[in-house]
Write a protein that holds these residues in place. Structure first.
Motif, short mmCIF file in Angstrom:
data_model
loop_
_atom_site.label_atom_id
_atom_site.label_comp_id
_atom_site.label_asym_id
_atom_site.label_seq_id
_atom_site.Cartn_x
_atom_site.Cartn_y
_atom_site.Cartn_z
N VAL A 43 0.84 -1.20 0.00
CA VAL A 43 0.00 0.00 0.00
C VAL A 43 0.87 1.25 0.00
CG1 VAL A 43 -1.64 1.35 1.38
CG2 VAL A 43 -2.01 -1.10 1.04
N ARG A 44 1.98 1.20 0.73
CA ARG A 44 2.89 2.35 0.72
C ARG A 44 3.42 2.62 -0.69
NH1 ARG A 44 8.45 3.25 4.34
NH2 ARG A 44 8.34 5.54 4.30
N ILE A 45 3.71 1.56 -1.43
CA ILE A 45 4.16 1.72 -2.81
C ILE A 45 3.03 2.24 -3.68
CG2 ILE A 45 4.90 0.44 -4.86
CD1 ILE A 45 6.46 -1.43 -2.93
N MET A 46 1.86 1.60 -3.58
CA MET A 46 0.75 1.94 -4.48
C MET A 46 0.22 3.35 -4.27
SD MET A 46 -1.45 -1.61 -4.80
CE MET A 46 -1.63 -1.88 -3.03
N THR A 47 0.35 3.87 -3.04
CA THR A 47 -0.18 5.21 -2.75
C THR A 47 0.90 6.29 -2.83
OG1 THR A 47 0.16 4.84 -0.37
CG2 THR A 47 -2.02 4.30 -1.27
N SER A 48 2.12 5.90 -3.17
CA SER A 48 3.19 6.89 -3.34
C SER A 48 2.88 7.80 -4.53
CB SER A 48 4.52 6.19 -3.56
OG SER A 48 5.52 7.11 -3.98
N PRO A 49 3.21 9.08 -4.45
CA PRO A 49 2.99 9.97 -5.60
C PRO A 49 3.71 9.52 -6.85
CG PRO A 49 3.52 11.23 -3.62
CD PRO A 49 3.73 9.80 -3.27
N ALA A 50 4.77 8.72 -6.70
CA ALA A 50 5.53 8.27 -7.86
C ALA A 50 4.84 7.14 -8.62
CB ALA A 50 6.92 7.80 -7.41
N PHE A 51 3.90 6.46 -7.95
CA PHE A 51 3.32 5.24 -8.51
C PHE A 51 2.02 5.59 -9.23
CE2 PHE A 51 1.45 0.95 -8.29
CZ PHE A 51 2.55 0.18 -8.62
N THR A 52 2.12 5.98 -10.48
CA THR A 52 0.95 6.38 -11.26
C THR A 52 0.99 5.74 -12.64
OG1 THR A 52 1.95 8.32 -12.34
CG2 THR A 52 1.03 8.63 -10.12
N GLY A 53 -0.14 5.84 -13.33
CA GLY A 53 -0.27 5.24 -14.65
C GLY A 53 0.54 5.91 -15.73
N GLU B 246 -8.06 5.59 -9.44
CA GLU B 246 -7.29 6.68 -8.85
C GLU B 246 -5.89 6.84 -9.45
OE1 GLU B 246 -8.58 8.78 -6.71
OE2 GLU B 246 -10.47 7.68 -6.69
N ARG B 247 -5.33 5.74 -9.96
CA ARG B 247 -3.96 5.78 -10.47
C ARG B 247 -3.84 5.50 -11.95
NH1 ARG B 247 0.07 7.25 -6.51
NH2 ARG B 247 -1.32 8.02 -4.88
N GLY B 248 -4.89 5.01 -12.59
CA GLY B 248 -4.81 4.68 -14.01
C GLY B 248 -3.92 3.48 -14.29
N ILE B 249 -3.84 2.55 -13.33
CA ILE B 249 -2.98 1.37 -13.43
C ILE B 249 -3.86 0.12 -13.53
CG2 ILE B 249 -1.28 -0.03 -12.20
CD1 ILE B 249 -0.21 2.57 -10.96
N VAL B 250 -3.56 -0.73 -14.50
CA VAL B 250 -4.37 -1.92 -14.77
C VAL B 250 -4.04 -3.03 -13.77
CG1 VAL B 250 -4.92 -3.69 -16.48
CG2 VAL B 250 -4.46 -1.32 -17.21
N PRO B 251 -5.03 -3.58 -13.06
CA PRO B 251 -4.76 -4.64 -12.07
C PRO B 251 -4.75 -6.04 -12.69
CG PRO B 251 -7.04 -3.90 -11.88
CD PRO B 251 -6.43 -3.09 -12.98
N PHE B 252 -3.73 -6.80 -12.31
CA PHE B 252 -3.63 -8.23 -12.64
C PHE B 252 -3.58 -9.01 -11.32
CE2 PHE B 252 -1.96 -6.12 -16.35
CZ PHE B 252 -2.27 -6.94 -17.43
N LEU B 253 -3.80 -10.31 -11.40
CA LEU B 253 -3.79 -11.16 -10.21
C LEU B 253 -2.90 -12.38 -10.43
CD1 LEU B 253 -4.96 -12.09 -7.42
CD2 LEU B 253 -6.77 -13.24 -8.75
N LYS B 254 -2.03 -12.66 -9.49
CA LYS B 254 -1.28 -13.92 -9.48
C LYS B 254 -2.23 -15.04 -9.05
CE LYS B 254 1.95 -16.25 -6.33
NZ LYS B 254 2.71 -17.16 -7.17
N VAL B 255 -2.36 -16.09 -9.87
CA VAL B 255 -3.33 -17.14 -9.56
C VAL B 255 -2.69 -18.49 -9.22
CG1 VAL B 255 -5.17 -16.09 -10.92
CG2 VAL B 255 -3.62 -17.74 -12.01
N ASP B 256 -1.40 -18.68 -9.50
CA ASP B 256 -0.83 -19.99 -9.20
C ASP B 256 -0.65 -20.17 -7.69
OD1 ASP B 256 2.22 -19.62 -8.40
OD2 ASP B 256 1.83 -18.19 -10.01
N LYS B 257 -0.54 -21.41 -7.28
CA LYS B 257 -0.40 -21.76 -5.87
C LYS B 257 1.01 -22.24 -5.53
CE LYS B 257 -4.67 -20.81 -5.04
NZ LYS B 257 -5.00 -19.56 -4.28
N GLY B 258 1.97 -21.82 -6.33
CA GLY B 258 3.35 -22.21 -6.09
C GLY B 258 3.79 -23.34 -6.99
N LEU B 259 4.99 -23.82 -6.74
CA LEU B 259 5.64 -24.78 -7.62
C LEU B 259 5.62 -26.20 -7.05
CD1 LEU B 259 8.78 -22.63 -8.47
CD2 LEU B 259 6.75 -22.96 -9.92
N ALA B 260 5.43 -27.16 -7.93
CA ALA B 260 5.60 -28.57 -7.58
C ALA B 260 7.10 -28.88 -7.50
CB ALA B 260 4.92 -29.45 -8.62
N PRO B 261 7.49 -29.98 -6.85
CA PRO B 261 8.91 -30.36 -6.80
C PRO B 261 9.50 -30.49 -8.21
CG PRO B 261 7.65 -31.67 -5.24
CD PRO B 261 6.65 -30.91 -6.07
#
Length: 298
Positions: A55-65, A94-109
């Protein structure tokens, strides 16, 4: 309408910030941020500290679209809030930044020189929730450690199979078959990966597109043909453990690729920084990564 606007933004200049560290990588990310393991007692407290950092990164004035075109979120971050609003809503409205989501549950051996993704039994429910929150696309990671024809083919096959399920929900899949920078034959693995990706992309139906997230290659412009492939919306690069300076130098030499950095983006940021110092350091990192993404070496 918003989905079309997001697609336009993803096609324009900028880079994608990866703020999707999961349970396995979160302790290391917090240590780099200056928060030791002793600062939290359980996983819930750990993720709360990680969310506060994000949140500190996303709300920083530097973090914009203007320079950051997209952000990849961890599931808990997607479900959280920033400035009193759901994170995906805050990022886009508020920032003009497109949201993506990580969906994997990690790596198998690791097997046959690669680590496939673990099963994702709740994927469809997660994707429905993501759509409801205004997420544009997803990301999923496998790892390639050796130039194994069979192993790399299995990685690519799994990635594209899951991408089909993601696309069925109207989301843009980011396919991430990471080649480890510690591989003893990284160029060999990358050559096999290029061939497998090209084969699967050629087989996609007309109108279907994916994004690719790839390790910066040893052979400059190895992936340039993929950046021009009609089934590829964008090719983004992971930093993969390189320092920001090295990752940016490699990125600037690879035409058509833009950044999707995690560790290289947050390098040098610490919890005890004043807001002014934090914002200045983040702004400098964003400027450097943006420049490497859009100003290529001739």
């Amino acid at each position: 309408m918003t989905e079309n606007e997001m697609a336009v933004r993803i096609a324009a200049d900028g880079f994608i910030a990866a703020l999707d560290q999961s349970g396995g990588s979160t302790p290391g990310a917090l240590r780099a941020y200056g928060i030791p393991d002793t600062a939290y007692g359980d996983e819930g407290e750990m993720f709360a500290l990680m969310h506060a950092m994000r949140v500190r990164i996303m709300t920083s004035p530097a973090f914009t679209g203007g320079k950051v075109m997209g952000t990849i979120l961890f599931e808990g971050t997607m479900d959280g809030s920033a400035m009193g609003r759901p994170v995906p809503t805050y990022l886009w409205q508020e920032r003009g930044i497109v949201p993506f989501l990580k969906v994997d549950k990690g790596l198998a051996p690791q097997e046959d020189g690669v680590s496939l993704m673990k099963p994702m039994p709740d994927l469809d429910a997660l994707l429905r929730r993501a759509v409801g929150l205004g997420v544009f696309g997803t990301k999923m990671r496998s790892v390639i450690s050796a130039p194994s024809d069979h192993g790399i083919a299995a990685v690519v096959e799994q990635q594209f199979e899951v991408a089909e399920r993601i696309a069925a929900h109207g989301l843009m899949p980011i396919i991430e078959p990471e080649v480890s920078i510690t591989s003893l034959d990284k160029p060999g693995a990358e050559a096999i990966l290029l061939a497998e990706l090209t084969r699967r992309l050629d087989a996609l139906p007309e109108g279907r597109r994916v994004m690719l997230k790839l390790t910066l290659p040893e052979v400059t412009d190895l992936y340039a043909p993929l950046t021009r492939h009609p089934r590829v919306a964008r090719v983004v690069a992971l930093s993969g453990g390189y320092t920001r300076d090295e990752a940016c130098a490699r990125l600037a030499a690879n035409h058509g690729m833009v950044a999707s950095f995690s560790r290289a983006l947050t390098e040098g940021l610490t919890a005890d920084m004043s807001d002014e110092a934090f914002d200045a350091a983040l702004a400098a990192a964003i400027d450097q990564i943006y420049a490497a993404s859009v100003n290529k070496l001739r």
